[in-house]
Design a protein around this motif. Structure first.
Motif, PDB file in Angstrom:
ATOM      1  N   ASN A  76       0.855  -1.195   0.000  1.00  0.00           N
ATOM      2  CA  ASN A  76       0.000   0.000   0.000  1.00  0.00           C
ATOM      3  C   ASN A  76       0.888   1.241   0.000  1.00  0.00           C
ATOM      4  O   ASN A  76       1.621   1.489   0.962  1.00  0.00           O
ATOM      5  CB  ASN A  76      -0.902   0.036   1.225  1.00  0.00           C
ATOM      6  CG  ASN A  76      -2.053  -0.954   1.180  1.00  0.00           C
ATOM      7  OD1 ASN A  76      -2.590  -1.325   2.214  1.00  0.00           O
ATOM      8  ND2 ASN A  76      -2.450  -1.400  -0.005  1.00  0.00           N
ATOM      9  N   SER A  77       0.814   2.034  -1.068  1.00  0.00           N
ATOM     10  CA  SER A  77       1.695   3.200  -1.188  1.00  0.00           C
ATOM     11  C   SER A  77       1.335   4.306  -0.201  1.00  0.00           C
ATOM     12  O   SER A  77       2.208   4.991   0.324  1.00  0.00           O
ATOM     13  CB  SER A  77       1.642   3.753  -2.613  1.00  0.00           C
ATOM     14  OG  SER A  77       0.334   4.225  -2.909  1.00  0.00           O
ATOM     15  N   HIS A  78       0.044   4.509   0.018  1.00  0.00           N
ATOM     16  CA  HIS A  78      -0.428   5.503   0.977  1.00  0.00           C
ATOM     17  C   HIS A  78      -1.859   5.134   1.354  1.00  0.00           C
ATOM     18  O   HIS A  78      -2.381   4.128   0.889  1.00  0.00           O
ATOM     19  CB  HIS A  78      -0.309   6.928   0.425  1.00  0.00           C
ATOM     20  CG  HIS A  78      -1.111   7.203  -0.802  1.00  0.00           C
ATOM     21  ND1 HIS A  78      -0.796   6.665  -2.032  1.00  0.00           N
ATOM     22  CD2 HIS A  78      -2.218   7.978  -1.010  1.00  0.00           C
ATOM     23  CE1 HIS A  78      -1.660   7.096  -2.938  1.00  0.00           C
ATOM     24  NE2 HIS A  78      -2.533   7.886  -2.336  1.00  0.00           N
ATOM     25  N   TYR A  79      -2.492   5.945   2.201  1.00  0.00           N
ATOM     26  CA  TYR A  79      -3.740   5.497   2.817  1.00  0.00           C
ATOM     27  C   TYR A  79      -5.005   5.772   2.011  1.00  0.00           C
ATOM     28  O   TYR A  79      -6.080   5.251   2.349  1.00  0.00           O
ATOM     29  CB  TYR A  79      -3.892   6.136   4.203  1.00  0.00           C
ATOM     30  CG  TYR A  79      -4.360   7.574   4.213  1.00  0.00           C
ATOM     31  CD1 TYR A  79      -5.725   7.882   4.286  1.00  0.00           C
ATOM     32  CD2 TYR A  79      -3.461   8.633   4.176  1.00  0.00           C
ATOM     33  CE1 TYR A  79      -6.166   9.199   4.298  1.00  0.00           C
ATOM     34  CE2 TYR A  79      -3.896   9.954   4.192  1.00  0.00           C
ATOM     35  CZ  TYR A  79      -5.243  10.228   4.260  1.00  0.00           C
ATOM     36  OH  TYR A  79      -5.665  11.524   4.276  1.00  0.00           O
ATOM     37  N   HIS A  80      -4.955   6.550   0.957  1.00  0.00           N
ATOM     38  CA  HIS A  80      -6.168   6.941   0.258  1.00  0.00           C
ATOM     39  C   HIS A  80      -6.933   5.730  -0.280  1.00  0.00           C
ATOM     40  O   HIS A  80      -6.340   4.789  -0.819  1.00  0.00           O
ATOM     41  CB  HIS A  80      -5.839   7.901  -0.884  1.00  0.00           C
ATOM     42  CG  HIS A  80      -5.487   9.278  -0.393  1.00  0.00           C
ATOM     43  ND1 HIS A  80      -4.838  10.202  -1.181  1.00  0.00           N
ATOM     44  CD2 HIS A  80      -5.698   9.891   0.803  1.00  0.00           C
ATOM     45  CE1 HIS A  80      -4.663  11.320  -0.494  1.00  0.00           C
ATOM     46  NE2 HIS A  80      -5.165  11.153   0.710  1.00  0.00           N
ATOM     47  N   GLY A  81      -8.263   5.808  -0.187  1.00  0.00           N
ATOM     48  CA  GLY A  81      -9.106   4.672  -0.525  1.00  0.00           C
ATOM     49  C   GLY A  81      -8.963   4.179  -1.945  1.00  0.00           C
ATOM     50  O   GLY A  81      -9.127   2.977  -2.207  1.00  0.00           O
ATOM     51  N   SER A  97       3.128  -1.768   4.352  1.00  0.00           N
ATOM     52  CA  SER A  97       3.079  -0.311   4.230  1.00  0.00           C
ATOM     53  C   SER A  97       4.002   0.279   5.279  1.00  0.00           C
ATOM     54  O   SER A  97       4.540  -0.440   6.129  1.00  0.00           O
ATOM     55  CB  SER A  97       1.657   0.231   4.448  1.00  0.00           C
ATOM     56  OG  SER A  97       1.315   0.220   5.823  1.00  0.00           O
ATOM     57  N   THR A  98       4.168   1.600   5.247  1.00  0.00           N
ATOM     58  CA  THR A  98       4.854   2.238   6.368  1.00  0.00           C
ATOM     59  C   THR A  98       3.919   2.203   7.576  1.00  0.00           C
ATOM     60  O   THR A  98       2.698   2.026   7.441  1.00  0.00           O
ATOM     61  CB  THR A  98       5.216   3.699   6.056  1.00  0.00           C
ATOM     62  OG1 THR A  98       4.007   4.450   5.892  1.00  0.00           O
ATOM     63  CG2 THR A  98       6.064   3.801   4.794  1.00  0.00           C
ATOM     64  N   SER A  99       4.483   2.392   8.755  1.00  0.00           N
ATOM     65  CA  SER A  99       3.659   2.390   9.966  1.00  0.00           C
ATOM     66  C   SER A  99       2.690   3.570   9.959  1.00  0.00           C
ATOM     67  O   SER A  99       1.551   3.454  10.441  1.00  0.00           O
ATOM     68  CB  SER A  99       4.550   2.429  11.213  1.00  0.00           C
ATOM     69  OG  SER A  99       5.418   3.543  11.181  1.00  0.00           O
ATOM     70  N   VAL A 100       3.114   4.699   9.397  1.00  0.00           N
ATOM     71  CA  VAL A 100       2.227   5.869   9.322  1.00  0.00           C
ATOM     72  C   VAL A 100       1.047   5.587   8.411  1.00  0.00           C
ATOM     73  O   VAL A 100      -0.113   5.911   8.738  1.00  0.00           O
ATOM     74  CB  VAL A 100       3.001   7.109   8.829  1.00  0.00           C
ATOM     75  CG1 VAL A 100       2.041   8.277   8.579  1.00  0.00           C
ATOM     76  CG2 VAL A 100       4.063   7.520   9.836  1.00  0.00           C
ATOM     77  N   LYS A 107      -7.310   4.889  10.800  1.00  0.00           N
ATOM     78  CA  LYS A 107      -7.970   6.087  11.328  1.00  0.00           C
ATOM     79  C   LYS A 107      -8.968   6.688  10.351  1.00  0.00           C
ATOM     80  O   LYS A 107     -10.068   7.108  10.738  1.00  0.00           O
ATOM     81  CB  LYS A 107      -6.915   7.132  11.693  1.00  0.00           C
ATOM     82  CG  LYS A 107      -7.506   8.413  12.283  1.00  0.00           C
ATOM     83  CD  LYS A 107      -6.411   9.421  12.624  1.00  0.00           C
ATOM     84  CE  LYS A 107      -7.020  10.702  13.209  1.00  0.00           C
ATOM     85  NZ  LYS A 107      -5.978  11.705  13.518  1.00  0.00           N
ATOM     86  N   LYS A 108      -8.609   6.731   9.067  1.00  0.00           N
ATOM     87  CA  LYS A 108      -9.410   7.448   8.079  1.00  0.00           C
ATOM     88  C   LYS A 108     -10.418   6.574   7.336  1.00  0.00           C
ATOM     89  O   LYS A 108     -11.440   7.086   6.846  1.00  0.00           O
ATOM     90  CB  LYS A 108      -8.491   8.097   7.042  1.00  0.00           C
ATOM     91  CG  LYS A 108      -7.449   9.067   7.607  1.00  0.00           C
ATOM     92  CD  LYS A 108      -8.047  10.388   7.987  1.00  0.00           C
ATOM     93  CE  LYS A 108      -6.979  11.402   8.319  1.00  0.00           C
ATOM     94  NZ  LYS A 108      -7.531  12.731   8.674  1.00  0.00           N
ATOM     95  N   ASN A 109     -10.145   5.280   7.219  1.00  0.00           N
ATOM     96  CA  ASN A 109     -10.919   4.461   6.289  1.00  0.00           C
ATOM     97  C   ASN A 109     -11.824   3.417   6.921  1.00  0.00           C
ATOM     98  O   ASN A 109     -12.688   2.866   6.234  1.00  0.00           O
ATOM     99  CB  ASN A 109      -9.976   3.739   5.308  1.00  0.00           C
ATOM    100  CG  ASN A 109      -9.202   4.704   4.438  1.00  0.00           C
ATOM    101  OD1 ASN A 109      -9.615   5.835   4.225  1.00  0.00           O
ATOM    102  ND2 ASN A 109      -8.060   4.267   3.935  1.00  0.00           N
TER     103      ASN A 109
END
Length: 316
Positions: A76-81, A97-100, A107-109
């Motif tokens: 997963n490159s980043h958190y966006h859906g 993914s990164t921990s962030v 948190k967001k999804n």
């Protein structure tokens, strides 16, 4: 040289090198973003999972059919859906993914109440349809129409959507070493989101940039200074083929174009802050350079100008 391998309802799959493939999303069909498939030798890696479980399933099916191997890793490159809502299709793979990014996905999804989420999404789409009908600016109207179509596909899959979290985390770099090639996962901070990962294949001179590069699109900026720094580091890599998060396959020129865009946003915003130009006047009087004038985006260039201006104003 890229070669068309397969076409599904959601994306077109291209071969970039032996064992390396790019899935380029079809606009408005439920994939929304591009993805990558990489055969390391004994193991198979998929980079990003697209925006719906249905597109994710097609992506996994294609990856395993063309390689004859099970997907071992999903990145997963980043958190966006639009890059992670296909995760559940990879239930038997190891998600990375990164921990962030993992924290932000959670948190967001995470969806606690599906019926409430469904109603909110329906209300959003109704309002979006009205907005589209009142717009005159063609580039923003086109972007909102695509947003409407993509979000409608997410709504269709919503009753079946399960947000799956990565279980393996890294911070700066993770090397996936195989018998054929290695895949390098790099995170140099956050430009588009607080944490953005790209995948580099040094043997093939191929890079999957996700939303650190897009074609003709005003991708939202998160941190303009980090964004510039990340892209400058990527420029130092040997790259023949680049796959953006949104747009067509290309070369290093796409990287330079987007880096120029981010630098322009940064420079003009800093200049306005230094000269104490009020934000509303800065935005209303801004003349978009010709090379970026036909770019699309739901907020156009104004969204990124506002973000960058606020970033530098808060820093003073």
């Amino acid at each position: 040289m890229q070669k068309l391998v397969e076409e599904t309802d959601y994306f077109i799959l291209y071969s970039l090198a032996e064992g390396v493939y790019a899935a380029i999303s079809k606009p408005g069909q439920g994939a929304w973003s591009n993805a990558g498939i990489v055969d390391l030798g004994e193991e198979l890696v998929v980079f990003d999972s697209m925006s719906t479980p249905s597109a994710g399933r097609d992506l996994k099916t294609c990856a395993e059919k063309i390689t004859g191997k099970k997907v071992k890793y999903l990145v997963n490159s980043h958190y966006h859906g639009d890059h992670v809502f296909g995760n559940q299709a990879f239930y038997d793979s190891t998600l990375i993914s990164t921990s962030v990014t993992r924290y932000l996905i959670q948190k967001k999804n995470i969806i606690d109440d599906v019926s409430k989420e469904k109603q909110e999404m329906e209300d959003y789409l109704d309002a979006l349809k009205v907005k589209i009908q009142t717009l005159d600016e063609s580039s923003i109207k086109s972007s909102l129409e695509n947003q409407y179509n993509e979000m409608s596909k997410v709504l269709e899959d919503l009753p079946h959507l399960k947000v799956v979290l990565p279980e393996v985390h890294f911070e700066d770099i993770l090397i996936l070493e195989g018998t054929k090639r290695r895949a390098e996962l790099h995170c140099n901070g956050g430009g588009h989101t607080p944490s953005d990962t790209f995948m580099y294949l040094p043997l093939d001179n191929i890079v999957f940039m996700s939303d650190l590069v897009a074609e003709g699109l005003h991708l939202p900026l998160y941190n303009p200074e980090d964004f510039k720094s990340i892209l400058e580091k990527v420029k130092q890599l040997d790259i023949d083929t680049l796959i953006p998060g949104h747009g067509e396959i290309g070369g290093k020129d796409k990287l330079h174009t987007f880096a120029d865009y981010v630098s322009m946003i940064s420079d003009r915003s800093q200049e306005a802050v230094r000269n104490k130009v009020p934000l509303d006047l800065f935005i209303s009087s801004f003349k978009t350079p010709e090379e970026f004038s036909k770019w699309e985006g739901t907020k156009g260039i104004k969204g990124n100008l506002t973000t960058a201006y606020t970033f530098y104003a808060d820093d003073n």
